[in-house]
Motif scaffolding. Sequence first.
Motif, PDB file in Angstrom:
ATOM      1  N   SER A 174      31.962  19.822  41.184  1.00  0.00           N
ATOM      2  CA  SER A 174      31.128  19.790  39.738  1.00  0.00           C
ATOM      3  C   SER A 174      31.642  18.824  38.613  1.00  0.00           C
ATOM      4  O   SER A 174      32.970  18.860  38.261  1.00  0.00           O
ATOM      5  CB  SER A 174      30.921  21.155  39.191  1.00  0.00           C
ATOM      6  OG  SER A 174      30.329  21.018  38.116  1.00  0.00           O
ATOM      7  N   ASP A 175      31.027  17.901  38.060  1.00  0.00           N
ATOM      8  CA  ASP A 175      31.255  17.142  37.101  1.00  0.00           C
ATOM      9  C   ASP A 175      30.737  17.564  35.689  1.00  0.00           C
ATOM     10  O   ASP A 175      30.749  16.845  34.873  1.00  0.00           O
ATOM     11  CB  ASP A 175      30.854  15.751  37.291  1.00  0.00           C
ATOM     12  CG  ASP A 175      29.215  15.668  37.277  1.00  0.00           C
ATOM     13  OD1 ASP A 175      28.777  16.655  37.496  1.00  0.00           O
ATOM     14  OD2 ASP A 175      28.806  14.422  37.265  1.00  0.00           O
ATOM     15  N   TYR A 176      30.462  18.851  35.588  1.00  0.00           N
ATOM     16  CA  TYR A 176      29.928  19.422  34.541  1.00  0.00           C
ATOM     17  C   TYR A 176      30.589  20.747  33.895  1.00  0.00           C
ATOM     18  O   TYR A 176      30.918  21.691  34.943  1.00  0.00           O
ATOM     19  CB  TYR A 176      28.541  19.612  34.778  1.00  0.00           C
ATOM     20  CG  TYR A 176      27.770  20.293  33.720  1.00  0.00           C
ATOM     21  CD1 TYR A 176      27.669  19.873  32.241  1.00  0.00           C
ATOM     22  CD2 TYR A 176      27.261  21.526  33.893  1.00  0.00           C
ATOM     23  CE1 TYR A 176      26.768  21.042  31.708  1.00  0.00           C
ATOM     24  CE2 TYR A 176      26.715  22.722  33.124  1.00  0.00           C
ATOM     25  CZ  TYR A 176      26.533  22.396  31.993  1.00  0.00           C
ATOM     26  OH  TYR A 176      25.940  22.984  30.961  1.00  0.00           O
ATOM     27  N   GLY A 177      30.877  20.914  32.826  1.00  0.00           N
ATOM     28  CA  GLY A 177      31.297  22.158  32.256  1.00  0.00           C
ATOM     29  C   GLY A 177      30.734  22.681  30.752  1.00  0.00           C
ATOM     30  O   GLY A 177      29.954  21.958  30.311  1.00  0.00           O
ATOM     31  N   MET A 178      31.237  23.611  30.570  1.00  0.00           N
ATOM     32  CA  MET A 178      30.878  24.289  29.370  1.00  0.00           C
ATOM     33  C   MET A 178      31.920  24.841  28.540  1.00  0.00           C
ATOM     34  O   MET A 178      32.767  25.641  28.954  1.00  0.00           O
ATOM     35  CB  MET A 178      29.747  25.559  29.892  1.00  0.00           C
ATOM     36  CG  MET A 178      29.240  26.115  28.415  1.00  0.00           C
ATOM     37  SD  MET A 178      27.944  25.189  27.438  1.00  0.00           S
ATOM     38  CE  MET A 178      26.573  24.956  28.535  1.00  0.00           C
ATOM     39  N   LEU A 179      31.876  24.439  27.480  1.00  0.00           N
ATOM     40  CA  LEU A 179      33.015  24.684  26.548  1.00  0.00           C
ATOM     41  C   LEU A 179      32.527  25.919  25.426  1.00  0.00           C
ATOM     42  O   LEU A 179      31.311  25.773  24.835  1.00  0.00           O
ATOM     43  CB  LEU A 179      33.658  23.523  25.628  1.00  0.00           C
ATOM     44  CG  LEU A 179      33.937  22.289  26.462  1.00  0.00           C
ATOM     45  CD1 LEU A 179      34.346  21.366  25.562  1.00  0.00           C
ATOM     46  CD2 LEU A 179      34.794  22.752  27.579  1.00  0.00           C
ATOM     47  N   TYR A 180      33.381  26.986  25.135  1.00  0.00           N
ATOM     48  CA  TYR A 180      33.074  27.907  24.349  1.00  0.00           C
ATOM     49  C   TYR A 180      33.988  28.022  23.153  1.00  0.00           C
ATOM     50  O   TYR A 180      35.271  27.925  23.257  1.00  0.00           O
ATOM     51  CB  TYR A 180      33.291  29.156  25.064  1.00  0.00           C
ATOM     52  CG  TYR A 180      32.427  29.327  26.095  1.00  0.00           C
ATOM     53  CD1 TYR A 180      30.943  29.718  25.982  1.00  0.00           C
ATOM     54  CD2 TYR A 180      32.734  29.092  27.508  1.00  0.00           C
ATOM     55  CE1 TYR A 180      29.921  29.765  27.398  1.00  0.00           C
ATOM     56  CE2 TYR A 180      31.822  29.217  28.664  1.00  0.00           C
ATOM     57  CZ  TYR A 180      30.586  29.447  28.469  1.00  0.00           C
ATOM     58  OH  TYR A 180      29.690  29.546  29.337  1.00  0.00           O
TER      59      TYR A 180
END
Length: 722
Positions: A174-180
Motif C-alpha cells: 500500500s502506498d497510502y496511509g492515515m496519520l492521526y
Amino acid sequence: MDNMQQITHDSRGIHHDHCHLKLVNFEAHENHIAHETEGLSNKCLVVRRGKPFKLTLLFHSRFWNLHIKNLVLEVWLGSLSERIPVQFSDKGSNPQRWSAKVYPGNIHSESVTIHIRSPVLSSVAVYNLLVHIATEQTTKSFAVGSFVLLCNPWLSDDPVYMPHNVQIQEYIKSDYGMLYMGTTLNISKRPWSFGQYEPGVLEACLKLLQVSPQHLRDKHKDYILRADPVYLSRVVCAMVNCEDDLGVLQGKWHGGYKGGVKPSEWSGSADILNRWLLSHCQPVRYGQCWVFASVLCTVMRVLGIPSRVVTVFNAAHDGDASLKIEEFYSITGEKLNLSKDSIWNFHVWVECWMRRPDLGAGFDGWQVVDPTPQEKSGGIFCCGPCPVVAVQQRCLSAQFDTPFIYASVDADVTRLTVNGGQLVGRTVDTECVGQLIYTKSIGSDKPENLTHTYKSKKRHQMEGIVGSTEMSAVGRTLTYRQEKELQSFPQRCGAGPSGGTSPGLEVSLNIDGMPSVGESIRLRVIVTNQSSDSRVLLEHLNAQVKEYNSSTRETFWELHKEVPIQPHEVLTLQHTIAPSQYDSVLAGDDIVNVAVVIKDTRTEERFLDAKEFNISSPEITMEIEGGDSIEMKKRYTALVSFTSKFDKTLKEAVLTVEGSGLLQGKHEARLALLKQGEKIEQKVTIMAASPGTKVLMATFSHSDSPAVISRSFHKVSVTAAS
C-alpha cells in the motif's frame, strides 16, 4: 524498462575473442509480477531475495552446444563477488548460497533461460551481473547489467516474513496511509501518500544507503551487514534526519519556515525524497515528527520491510531518564516552563516488523523505529529498533533504546503547584502518558488501537494499590529539590502558604464538545464537596496556546471568582471563551492548555486539574468529477470550496489547492471580503502521471488570522489507463 540489454565486454582485464552472446532479456515484466515489485522501477529489474528470477541469454550462433561450453554467472556487490555455476539438472542447491539452474525446455537453438536464486539472507543493494562462457580453448566474459535485491516478507525464512497476505498488502504494497494527530479529546486525521511507486523514489532509497556514514566509512562491512533488517532500520532511521549525515530532512519546530516548506504542508514522501535526490543529498527543509516517520515508512516499505506509522497521544520526553515527568503550575493555573521534561500532545514514529535473533524469539514482531532527532543512540540521532513487547513487559535492557520508548508511553506525570518558590500542591497522574496509541487499520481509514500492545494493565493495577503509600515519601524528596530549582522564579506567583490535599474536595475540568475555529469554547468545572462543612472557594481558570510538542505560550484568557459551596454539594461551573477572545492567537489545529485551580479560603488548600485540546479546522469541500478514482494521464476537474460560518466578515480570504503527482505548483483563489454564509471556490484540472494513491490538499486563510485556519486533504486513487 528495456528488457533487452546490449552486451558489453567485462572491463576486469579479460581478453575477448569474437562474442557469441548477443542480448540478455531480464524478463522484467514477468519477474516483477512474480516478485511483487510491479511499479517500483521502469529502469531496472527489482527482485526479492530467496526467490528465483528468470534471465534469458540470446546468442549469435544457432549451435549452442552444452557439451563443449560451461556457463558461469558472477554477481558483484562492491568488491564482493560470487561465481555461480549454472546447473543443467535438478541437483539440490544450498539455500545459503547463490544458485543458477536451467530447467528442461528452457534451452533453445539460440537462447537459454536461467533461474537465479539469491540466498534468503542476501544484502539489500544493487548487484552487477556477469556471464562467463568457457570452452576448451577460451573463456569469454560479458557484463550483462544490474538488478536490485530487496527483502522478501512473503518468504518464511526471511527475517521480515509476515504470515498473512492481507498484512503484507497493507504494510508493504500500500502506498497510502492515515496519520492521526491532535489530542485525545479531539483526534484529527490526514492522509499521506507514501509514494513508493512514484518515479525516483526507489533510486532515492538506494542512494540513501550508499551515502550513509556506515557505507562511506567501510563499504565492505556495510554491504555484508545490509542482510540484517535490524541493521538496515538503524541506518535508515539515522538517514531520514540530517543531524549526523547527508540525511533527507532537516527538522524545525519553532519560528518561521523561510527557505523551506512548513511541515504541515507536506502530504507525501515522494516529493521530499525526490527533492533530496535531485539536490545531491542536501537536506530538505522542513520536517516534524509525522513527516520524519512517514518518509521512514516509505523507505522501509520500498526495501521490503513491513512498516506502519504509529501515533502516541501524550508522548513523554523524559529528559533525565527518571521515568517520571514533572509539570509546574502557578496558583492561578498558568502552566510554567520550568521542567526539562515535556509531553507532546502527539508523537509519531514507525513500527517495523522483523525477527530479533539478537534478543531471542520472544522479542520478534513489531519494533519501534523513531527517526525524529530527540536523543542520540550509539552516538547518532536514531532510535530503535525497540521491540514493542519489551516495552509492554518493561524489559528495559532490551536493545535498542527501550527505556526512552518506555518512558514515552508509560511515564508518570507529577503536576506541581508552586507559589513563591514553595510547593503548595501536588498530584500524580499515572494514566495521562501514552493514553492512546493509534495506527491505520488494515484496509480501512479507521484507527486501530495499539495501546494494549505497549501497556500492561497488570502493572497499572499494581501501581494503583501501592501509589498512595508511596506518595508522602516521594513528595518530600520532590519538595526539597524543587525549592532549590524554583528560587529563581518567585516573581511568577504571589506569596502564599503551602498546603496539602484533602479527601473532602474533588475537582475536575471538562471540555464540552469539539471546539472549531469560529465557535465558542465551553468549559465545565465540577467541584464535589464531600465534607459536612460549607466552604468558600476561589476559582482560577487559565487558557494558554501551545505547540503540540513544546511548552505553553502566553495566557490569552483567564478568570478569577469566588464560589460558595454547601456541604455534600456537587457544583457545576460553566464557562465560555468566545471566538473574539481567541481568534487573534488561535488557528485551526492549534492546541490549548486549560487549567483550573480551586482554593479553599479557610484551609488554603489548593486543587488542580488541567486539560489540553485542539481547535478543529472549518471544513473545506473537495469534489472530483466522476468520483475519487481516476485514470492515469487523463484530465479531471476538481472543485474546491470553503463556506464561511464566521459571524464576522473576513478580509483578504485565500483558498489554495495543491497536490503532488496531481497538480503542478499551487493554485489560488482570492476574495477581498468574505461574509458569513458566502463561498470562495477554486476549480482546478488534475492529471496523474503514475498509478497509486495521491493526496489533494487545500488550505484557507485570511488576513485577521495568525496562520492558516483550515487545512483539508482528499484521497485520490489512480489506476492504469484502461
